[in-house]
Structures are given as C-alpha cells and as structure tokens.
Write a protein that holds these residues in place. Structure first.
Motif, mmCIF file in Angstrom:
data_model
loop_
_atom_site.group_PDB
_atom_site.id
_atom_site.type_symbol
_atom_site.label_atom_id
_atom_site.label_comp_id
_atom_site.label_asym_id
_atom_site.label_seq_id
_atom_site.Cartn_x
_atom_site.Cartn_y
_atom_site.Cartn_z
ATOM 1 N N VAL A 34 22.293 15.040 37.053
ATOM 2 C CA VAL A 34 22.833 14.148 38.497
ATOM 3 C C VAL A 34 21.917 12.806 37.159
ATOM 4 C CG1 VAL A 34 21.195 13.575 39.500
ATOM 5 C CG2 VAL A 34 21.303 15.677 40.380
ATOM 6 N N ASP A 35 22.497 11.925 36.881
ATOM 7 C CA ASP A 35 22.717 10.881 36.416
ATOM 8 C C ASP A 35 21.704 9.968 37.498
ATOM 9 O OD1 ASP A 35 22.668 7.897 35.277
ATOM 10 O OD2 ASP A 35 24.794 8.174 35.098
ATOM 11 N N MET A 36 20.152 9.925 37.581
ATOM 12 C CA MET A 36 18.918 9.120 38.036
ATOM 13 C C MET A 36 19.254 8.111 37.625
ATOM 14 S SD MET A 36 17.845 12.140 39.685
ATOM 15 C CE MET A 36 16.601 11.292 40.314
ATOM 16 N N ALA A 37 19.577 7.174 36.847
ATOM 17 C CA ALA A 37 19.940 5.610 36.466
ATOM 18 C C ALA A 37 21.243 5.616 37.373
ATOM 19 C CB ALA A 37 19.804 5.472 35.327
ATOM 20 N N THR A 38 21.395 5.542 37.327
ATOM 21 C CA THR A 38 23.044 5.733 38.437
ATOM 22 C C THR A 38 22.375 5.921 39.690
ATOM 23 O OG1 THR A 38 25.179 6.373 36.937
ATOM 24 C CG2 THR A 38 25.708 6.286 39.365
ATOM 25 N N LEU A 259 13.012 7.820 45.628
ATOM 26 C CA LEU A 259 13.986 8.460 46.134
ATOM 27 C C LEU A 259 14.110 10.037 46.391
ATOM 28 C CD1 LEU A 259 16.793 8.550 43.714
ATOM 29 C CD2 LEU A 259 16.926 6.887 45.826
ATOM 30 N N ARG A 260 14.967 10.428 47.640
ATOM 31 C CA ARG A 260 14.098 11.494 48.282
ATOM 32 C C ARG A 260 15.243 12.460 48.649
ATOM 33 N NH1 ARG A 260 12.009 13.128 54.288
ATOM 34 N NH2 ARG A 260 13.975 12.988 54.809
ATOM 35 N N ASP A 261 15.476 13.877 48.052
ATOM 36 C CA ASP A 261 16.132 14.655 48.490
ATOM 37 C C ASP A 261 16.121 15.590 49.685
ATOM 38 O OD1 ASP A 261 14.568 16.525 48.404
ATOM 39 O OD2 ASP A 261 15.594 17.389 45.687
ATOM 40 N N GLU A 262 16.815 15.894 50.253
ATOM 41 C CA GLU A 262 17.193 16.837 51.417
ATOM 42 C C GLU A 262 16.328 18.038 51.279
ATOM 43 O OE1 GLU A 262 21.958 17.377 51.772
ATOM 44 O OE2 GLU A 262 21.134 16.528 53.450
ATOM 45 N N ASN A 263 15.236 18.123 50.743
ATOM 46 C CA ASN A 263 14.321 19.476 50.344
ATOM 47 C C ASN A 263 13.306 18.252 50.513
ATOM 48 O OD1 ASN A 263 15.965 21.883 50.271
ATOM 49 N ND2 ASN A 263 16.006 21.691 48.284
ATOM 50 N N ALA A 264 12.999 17.972 51.211
ATOM 51 C CA ALA A 264 12.060 16.563 50.817
ATOM 52 C C ALA A 264 10.930 16.085 49.428
ATOM 53 C CB ALA A 264 10.715 17.004 52.007
ATOM 54 N N TYR A 265 11.744 16.247 48.329
ATOM 55 C CA TYR A 265 11.141 16.087 47.370
ATOM 56 C C TYR A 265 11.986 14.730 46.897
ATOM 57 C CZ TYR A 265 10.742 21.129 46.784
ATOM 58 O OH TYR A 265 10.888 22.685 46.758
ATOM 59 N N TYR A 267 11.383 11.684 43.841
ATOM 60 C CA TYR A 267 11.388 11.590 42.587
ATOM 61 C C TYR A 267 11.222 9.571 42.430
ATOM 62 C CZ TYR A 267 14.504 15.315 43.359
ATOM 63 O OH TYR A 267 15.110 17.071 43.364
ATOM 64 N N ASP A 268 10.088 9.642 42.320
ATOM 65 C CA ASP A 268 9.842 8.386 41.794
ATOM 66 C C ASP A 268 9.806 7.332 40.234
ATOM 67 O OD1 ASP A 268 8.919 8.141 44.393
ATOM 68 O OD2 ASP A 268 7.193 9.280 43.903
ATOM 69 N N LEU A 269 10.430 6.698 39.667
ATOM 70 C CA LEU A 269 10.169 6.276 38.716
ATOM 71 C C LEU A 269 9.460 4.892 39.102
ATOM 72 C CD1 LEU A 269 11.860 5.889 36.476
ATOM 73 C CD2 LEU A 269 14.139 4.360 37.569
ATOM 74 N N VAL A 270 8.556 4.910 37.585
ATOM 75 C CA VAL A 270 7.528 3.698 37.350
ATOM 76 C C VAL A 270 7.644 3.057 36.954
ATOM 77 C CG1 VAL A 270 5.679 3.331 37.822
ATOM 78 C CG2 VAL A 270 6.074 5.245 38.819
ATOM 79 N N PHE A 271 7.757 2.086 37.049
ATOM 80 C CA PHE A 271 7.596 0.435 35.391
ATOM 81 C C PHE A 271 6.556 -0.353 35.811
ATOM 82 C CE2 PHE A 271 12.490 0.331 37.591
ATOM 83 C CZ PHE A 271 12.482 0.999 36.350
ATOM 84 N N LEU A 272 6.155 0.566 34.961
ATOM 85 C CA LEU A 272 4.689 -0.109 34.603
ATOM 86 C C LEU A 272 4.642 -1.799 34.320
ATOM 87 C CD1 LEU A 272 2.508 3.070 32.871
ATOM 88 C CD2 LEU A 272 2.488 1.584 35.495
ATOM 89 N N PRO A 273 3.618 -2.250 34.331
ATOM 90 C CA PRO A 273 3.826 -3.468 33.670
ATOM 91 C C PRO A 273 3.308 -4.168 32.233
ATOM 92 C CG PRO A 273 1.299 -3.155 34.764
ATOM 93 C CD PRO A 273 2.009 -1.917 35.029
ATOM 94 N N VAL A 310 13.592 7.350 32.254
ATOM 95 C CA VAL A 310 15.194 7.160 33.238
ATOM 96 C C VAL A 310 14.801 5.644 32.459
ATOM 97 C CG1 VAL A 310 16.342 5.938 35.255
ATOM 98 C CG2 VAL A 310 14.971 8.602 35.031
ATOM 99 N N CYS A 311 16.412 4.765 32.103
ATOM 100 C CA CYS A 311 16.302 3.931 31.365
ATOM 101 C C CYS A 311 17.545 3.275 32.137
ATOM 102 C CB CYS A 311 17.332 3.474 30.602
ATOM 103 S SG CYS A 311 15.401 3.929 29.066
ATOM 104 N N MET A 312 17.461 1.512 32.688
ATOM 105 C CA MET A 312 18.360 1.097 33.576
ATOM 106 C C MET A 312 18.743 -0.121 32.674
ATOM 107 S SD MET A 312 16.892 2.404 37.176
ATOM 108 C CE MET A 312 18.192 1.643 37.945
ATOM 109 N N ASP A 313 20.270 -0.853 33.463
ATOM 110 C CA ASP A 313 20.317 -2.148 33.480
ATOM 111 C C ASP A 313 20.477 -3.232 34.087
ATOM 112 O OD1 ASP A 313 22.083 -4.509 32.472
ATOM 113 O OD2 ASP A 313 23.111 -3.478 32.363
#
Length: 338
Positions: A34-38, A259-265, A267-273, A310-313
């Motif tokens: 799974v491409d989490m960044a995408t 993001l939540r999947d269909e199993n109600a899990y 996936y939180d991506l946190v950007f700290l200051p 996870v790194c994003m542009d």
C-alpha cells in the motif's frame, strides 16, 4: 459484611493471584504494497472538494427536473416544516410529491445567498467582492431506480475577493455538517457512488498569501481511497510559499491526517511542529520537528517502527488552488431563477 468480604478476598499464603489470561498484543494490519503517501495525498485532494458548492449545485440540478406544483416553493421556510425561528430564512422547497415522469421529492431544502461588489478591478484601488450562502435540508429526491439527491444537515460558505492590476487576494471558507449523496452528486464529483457523511471545515487563502486549514472528518459511500480506506479525519494547517513568514515550514503541515480501513483500523500520520512557543514542549526538537515533509505513522494508536515515517510532497497544493472557488454569481439562486 464489608469487613467479612475483605477478609475472604485476602490471599492468606501471599501467593500470586491469577488475574486471567495475559493481555494480548495488538494485531497490526498488513499494509505491504500500500502506497501510504499516495493514499494520504488522494484523501487530502478529495477533502478539498467537500464544500458547499456540491450540494448547492446539486439542488439546482434536481429542481431543473421538477414539474409545475412538484415540488412547492416558499419564500422563507414553510410552516409545515416545523423549524425554529432562526431557521426561517431565504427560499425553500417543501413537498412530498411525484412528477408525471415518476420523480419523487420528499422533505425540504432551505437556502439563502447574497453577494456584493464594489470598485473597479482595472483601477489601482481594485474591486472587492464578498459572497456568502447557507443551506439547511432534510430531503431526498429520486425515482423507482435510484436516489438522485439526498441532503440531510446544513452547510455554509463565504468568499472574499480583491482584484487589482497585478494583485489578487482571496479568502474562502466552508463548513458542512451533513449527509450528501445520490447520482446527481456523483455526476458533480466524478466519483462512482459519490457522496459523503461529513463534518468538515475548510479555510483557504490565495493570491498574495497561501494558507490552508482543514479540520473534521469524512465518511465515503461506496468509494474507497486507494481501494482500501473509507474514511478520513484531519486537523491540518498549511503555510504556502507565498506570503509566509521567513521561518515558516512550507514543506509540511502542522497537525495530523488519519485514514480508516473497512476493518475500522485507523492509520494516523502525525506531523510534529518544527518549533513551539511553549517552552515546556519537549517534543519540538530536531529529531521530531524537521521540516522535511515526513510524518510519523501510527496504526491503531501505536507508533510503529515497522512502518516508520511516511514522506510526502505537498507542492501540488500551491501549483493551482486545490479548492474550486465559486464565482460571485454562484451565491445567488432566487425564486426568479426557479
């Protein structure tokens, strides 16, 4: 009796007490491949379209399909809608009817909008335009085969625009707390089974200063983000390259997106200051606060060394506005238009 119970509960031999089965380790889902960044990028892009423009335009489209007397229209809210005094505004339709072509209308939609402008965009002083609109509804429209339009809840948005030679500044905000779905919504959003249940606030500025805030959540009907996730939640603040302070981080936001999947899990991506005005904040250090576009991934609430960062542009946010701004005339839909 209490003393007796306490005495009976004592372990006289000081032996270990069996407290049941040991706590099981939390199972982490498999996201290999799974491409989490995408996925996060797709979720963010989709959220920028969750504005009042969609249900507003959808209401206009389904009323174009109506028939004389179906539905009925009112100035203000109809008495039979049983609404509070602060909900008596604008124009509305309210009915339970069916057209000769088999299209049914059920419930009510109330809306109001205004727009004003002053000045000349070709002059040095420029032109200022301001618009705002509000909708409230508990309505469903469809035929024997499909629901065309469903809007249950309320929303509002506003636009402030200044234009002059070589200068533009705009500010747009939208707040929706509603369920919005149906084939007419799918046609507008371009998504199969389009529509959402949402509580989302968006605020953005552009022109001479780039800035975006997004807070709230969205649940998608019959559509998955990256073929896996049905919900997104976020609290993000972006500073763009134009108009930001010299020390501002423009490579990543402050906040988080989940993001939540269909199993109600989740996936939180946190950007700290990068920095903090609170001297007691010990998390804003070099290790966790680098301005690099990378966030820490938490799965089911656990920081996961297995998945790492996870790194994003985010540069695409500023290439063109990700929010489609309404035109000034879009804020008006009157009885004469109907």
């Amino acid at each position: 009796m209490i003393l007796a119970a306490l005495l009976l509960s004592c372990n006289r031999n000081n032996e270990p007490v069996d407290k049941g089965d040991p706590v099981q380790d939390l199972v982490l889902p498999d996201i290999d491949g799974v491409d989490m960044a995408t996925a996060y990028g797709n979720a963010l892009a989709m959220s920028m379209s969750v504005t009042l423009s969609t249900p507003w335009r959808g209401n206009i489209d389904i009323l174009d399909l109506g028939h004389e007397g179906c539905p009925d229209f009112y100035v203000g809210a109809p008495e039979d809608a049983d609404l509070d005094d602060d909900e008596q505004f604008g124009v509305s339709w309210f009915d339970y009817c069916e057209t000769p072509g088999g299209l049914y209308y059920g419930g009510y939609v109330i809306w109001d909008g205004n727009v004003s402008g002053d000045g000349d965009a070709s002059s040095d002083a420029g032109r200022t335009t301001e618009g705002s609109r509000t909708m409230m509804a508990n309505a469903i429209v469809g035929d024997s085969d499909n629901v065309l339009y469903e809007f249950k809840g309320e929303g509002s948005d506003s636009l402030y625009l200044v234009e002059a030679p070589g200068y533009t500044r705009w500010a747009y905000s939208s707040l929706i707390e509603a369920t919005i779905t149906g084939d007419a919504i799918s046609d507008l959003t371009g998504a199969d089974g389009g529509g959402w249940r949402t509580d989302l606030y968006l605020y953005a500025t552009g022109g001479n200063a780039d800035h975006i805030e997004s807070r709230g959540n969205i649940f998608l009907f019959d559509t998955l983000i990256s073929e896996r996730f049905d919900s997104v939640a976020m609290d993000l603040t972006f500073s763009g390259p134009t108009g930001s302070a010299p020390d501002a981080c423009t490579a990543e936001p402050v906040g988080w997106i989940g993001l939540r999947d269909e199993n109600a899990y989740w996936y939180d991506l946190v950007f700290l200051p990068v920095s903090s005005t609170d001297s007691s904040d010990t998390t804003a250090d070099t290790e966790y606060g680098s301005c690099d576009g990378c966030g820490t991934l938490y799965v089911r609430g656990i920081e996961t060394t297995e998945y790492g960062e996870v790194c994003m542009d985010f540069s695409w946010l500023w290439e063109t506005s990700p929010i489609t701004l309404p035109e000034p005339e879009d804020f008006l839909f009157t009885v004469r238009d109907i």
